[in-house]
Scaffold this active site. Structure first.
Site, PDB file in Angstrom:
ATOM      1  CE  LYS A  27      10.899  -0.843   2.892  1.00 48.68           C
ATOM      2  NZ  LYS A  27      10.528   0.256   2.013  1.00 48.68           N
ATOM      3  CE  LYS A  47       7.500  -3.402   1.566  1.00 46.09           C
ATOM      4  NZ  LYS A  47       6.871  -2.156   1.187  1.00 46.09           N
ATOM      5  CG  ASP A  60       6.941  -0.030   3.943  1.00 49.37           C
ATOM      6  OD1 ASP A  60       5.785   0.368   4.200  1.00 49.37           O
ATOM      7  OD2 ASP A  60       7.430   0.009   2.793  1.00 49.37           O
ATOM      8  CG  ASN A  98       3.686  -1.208   1.368  1.00 48.93           C
ATOM      9  OD1 ASN A  98       4.426  -2.177   1.336  1.00 48.93           O
ATOM     10  ND2 ASN A  98       4.018  -0.063   0.783  1.00 48.93           N
ATOM     11  CD  GLU A 157       9.177   2.656   3.839  1.00 52.11           C
ATOM     12  OE1 GLU A 157      10.313   2.462   4.330  1.00 52.11           O
ATOM     13  OE2 GLU A 157       8.891   2.344   2.663  1.00 52.11           O
ATOM     14  CG  ASN A 188       6.829   3.981  -0.483  1.00 50.38           C
ATOM     15  OD1 ASN A 188       7.252   3.457   0.546  1.00 50.38           O
ATOM     16  ND2 ASN A 188       5.995   3.369  -1.298  1.00 50.38           N
ATOM     17  CG  ASP A 239      10.604   5.176  -7.172  1.00 54.86           C
ATOM     18  OD1 ASP A 239      11.032   5.438  -8.314  1.00 54.86           O
ATOM     19  OD2 ASP A 239      10.338   4.030  -6.790  1.00 54.86           O
ATOM     20  CG  HIS A 274       9.734   3.531  -2.994  1.00 57.49           C
ATOM     21  ND1 HIS A 274       9.504   3.417  -4.345  1.00 57.49           N
ATOM     22  CD2 HIS A 274       9.000   2.567  -2.414  1.00 57.49           C
ATOM     23  CE1 HIS A 274       8.657   2.423  -4.561  1.00 57.49           C
ATOM     24  NE2 HIS A 274       8.335   1.896  -3.409  1.00 57.49           N
ATOM     25  CG  ASN A 303       8.265  -0.837  -7.188  1.00 59.85           C
ATOM     26  OD1 ASN A 303       7.629  -1.783  -7.583  1.00 59.85           O
ATOM     27  ND2 ASN A 303       7.771   0.105  -6.440  1.00 59.85           N
TER      28      ASN A 303
HETATM   29  O1  LIG Z   1       8.550   0.737   0.209  1.00 59.62           O
HETATM   30  C1  LIG Z   1       7.588   0.331  -0.394  1.00 59.62           C
HETATM   31  O2  LIG Z   1       6.468   0.651  -0.045  1.00 59.62           O
HETATM   32  C2  LIG Z   1       7.813  -0.548  -1.543  1.00 59.62           C
HETATM   33  O3  LIG Z   1       8.910  -0.886  -1.794  1.00 59.62           O
HETATM   34  C3  LIG Z   1       6.729  -1.004  -2.369  1.00 59.62           C
HETATM   35  C4  LIG Z   1       7.108  -2.199  -3.194  1.00 59.62           C
HETATM   36  O4  LIG Z   1       6.143  -2.466  -4.130  1.00 59.62           O
HETATM   37  C5  LIG Z   1       7.317  -3.432  -2.344  1.00 59.62           C
HETATM   38  O5  LIG Z   1       6.395  -3.477  -1.323  1.00 59.62           O
HETATM   39  C6  LIG Z   1       7.189  -4.661  -3.142  1.00 59.62           C
HETATM   40  O6  LIG Z   1       7.773  -4.684  -4.225  1.00 59.62           O
HETATM   41  O7  LIG Z   1       6.527  -5.593  -2.681  1.00 59.62           O
HETATM   42 MG   LIG Z   2       7.290   1.820   1.579  1.00 60.27          MG
END
Ligand SMILES: O=C([O-])C(=O)C[C@H](O)[C@@H](O)C(=O)[O-]
Ligand SMILES: [Mg+2]
Length: 429
Positions: free
Chosen positions: A196, A198, A226, A228, A251, A274, A298, A325, A327
């Site tokens: 995955k 980010k 993802d 966000n 995502e 999420n 989560d 999910h 963190n």
């Molecule tokens: O799947 C997601 O959206 C995340 O894991 C959110 C998290 O906060 C992630 O983006 C991070 O820690 O930067």
């Molecule tokens: Mg996410």
């Protein structure tokens, strides 16, 4: 056997976090977590872990004060206790919560996030008392291992000049080659077979190129991107069209259920979230509008392991997939995630975990990934042991902090590198 709670210890800590980039900014060098210990009259200690920011601590303290005298088996009672505690309205900003990027912050979500730490600690204590693993208390495992995916991040080599932090050996990843190199390391070190990325950090074309590079480097492997919620509906559709042949799912490409529903209606690429399904009240609209095909649970913010099972049952009823999910979290939470994931039938997607990014932990032994999987422990309780010296050291860091890192703020952290930085307006692209 006496299951009565006699003591509850709350230990806020700061744990090292590498400079991982996301659409809000960058991770701070230290991130707060709260370690919960619940002690029974028999001297058994159960451990739990949740968010450690001030707003969670403020709620955790009065809840902890109400637990002595209650049995650790009274898991439902934890919700009743939490409901009795008022949430300071100023803590509920009405804005997207940066510590988890999980939609708009509400009093209920705050309460559930705190309850989850106590629920896990109570389950651990109960399991140890009964000689049963947590998965058995949840009805029993349906698999012996739980698969996780490599959670790739755009990343600086180190925190900005002048910002103290712990060094890491991952190096920078700021372009397709860097992302592929990071993925290779994840595979070498942990054996992950799905990836995955980010996103929401660079213009979509650059992130598309990174996913394409991953697809070339790891042909046929499940890939996810993802951002966000950083993209408009049109941008989301363009990315879906360009990457549809290699994505397992996209995502949270766009923010909120209406935008996700519009994207879903116009692409065949499955959407995961999420951010728009983060609590039971948000399910009906999202599912009836077909906005999401996979919900990333989560247990922290859904209110614990049993609520995660309830969510999975609702998803199953609607033919929606479920996965997890993550963190920034430590081994207690990874153990908890693994126990509950082992009990969920039809878990078809590898779960997310930040754990490989965490060089520090509060356990005597780190949890290991083999072939990208964590073995489900059959030891009583969670099957983990707290290292009290490590816990004390990380708590000392929290005590010595002047407040800079006690509340996660990725936007503020980015200002150390770019003083003009503010949280980008959404959609960013
Ligand atoms: O799947 C997601 O959206 C995340 O894991 C959110 C998290 O906060 C992630 O983006 C991070 O820690 O930067
Ligand atoms: Mg996410």
């Amino acid at each position: 056997m006496n299951l009565t709670v006699t003591d509850v210890r709350l230990t806020p800590i700061l744990v090292a976090d590498p400079p991982l980039l996301n659409t809000q900014g960058v991770h701070q060098p230290y991130t707060p977590r709260l370690i919960v210990e619940v002690v029974t009259a028999d001297g058994i200690t159960g451990v739990g872990e949740t968010y450690g920011d001030t707003k969670y601590l403020e709620l955790a303290r009065p809840i902890a004060a109400r637990l002595p005298g209650r049995p650790v088996s009274d898991l439902n009672g934890l919700f009743t206790v939490a409901d009795e505690v008022a949430v300071d309205a100023s803590r509920v900003s009405g804005r997207v919560d940066v510590g988890g990027l999980r939609g708009v912050q509400t009093a209920d979500k705050l309460r559930l996030s705190v309850v989850s730490g106590f629920e896990v600690a109570c389950l651990d204590a109960l399991g140890q008392s009964l000689g049963l693993p947590v998965h058995a208390l949840l009805g029993g495992k349906v698999r012996d291992t739980v698969e996780y995916s490599a959670y790739l991040f755009y990343k600086w080599a180190r925190h900005p000049e002048g910002v103290p932090g712990e060094p890491d050996d991952w190096g920078a990843a700021l372009d397709p080659a860097g992302v592929v190199e990071q993925a290779r390391r994840f595979t070498e070190r942990y054996g992950f077979t799905s990836y995955k990325l980010k996103g929401g950090v660079f213009p979509p074309q650059e992130e598309i190129a990174a996913v394409r590079a991953l697809a070339e480097a790891f042909p046929g492997r499940p890939l996810r991107l993802d951002p966000n919620g950083a993209w408009s509906v049109e941008t989301s559709l363009k990315v879906a069209a360009e990457l549809g042949d290699v994505l397992e799912y996209l995502e949270d490409p766009a923010l909120g259920t209406p935008a996700m529903a519009e994207v879903a209606a116009r692409t065949g690429v499955p959407l995961a979230t999420n951010m728009c399904v983060t609590t039971f009240a948000e399910i009906e609209e999202a599912f009836t509008r077909g906005a999401v095909q996979v919900v990333l649970s989560d247990h922290h913010y859904w209110g614990g392991l049993r609520n995660t099972q309830h969510l999975a049952a609702v998803c199953r009823t609607f033919g929606v997939g479920v996965s997890m999910h993550s963190n920034t979290h430590l081994g207690i939470s990874l153990a908890a995630m693994t126990h509950v994931a082992s009990t969920v039938p039809g878990l078809h997607h590898a779960c997310d975990s930040h754990y490989p990014w965490q060089s520090e932990d509060v356990l005597t032994e780190r949890i290991a990934f083999h072939g990208g999987k964590v073995a489900v422990s059959d030891a009583p309780g969670l099957g983990v042991r707290l290292d009290s010296d490590r816990l004390a050291a990380l708590h000392r860091r929290w005590l010595e902090d002047d407040g800079t890192y006690r509340d996660r703020d990725d936007t503020a952290a980015m200002r150390a590198a770019d003083p003009a930085w503010t949280a980008p307006a959404v959609p960013r692209w």
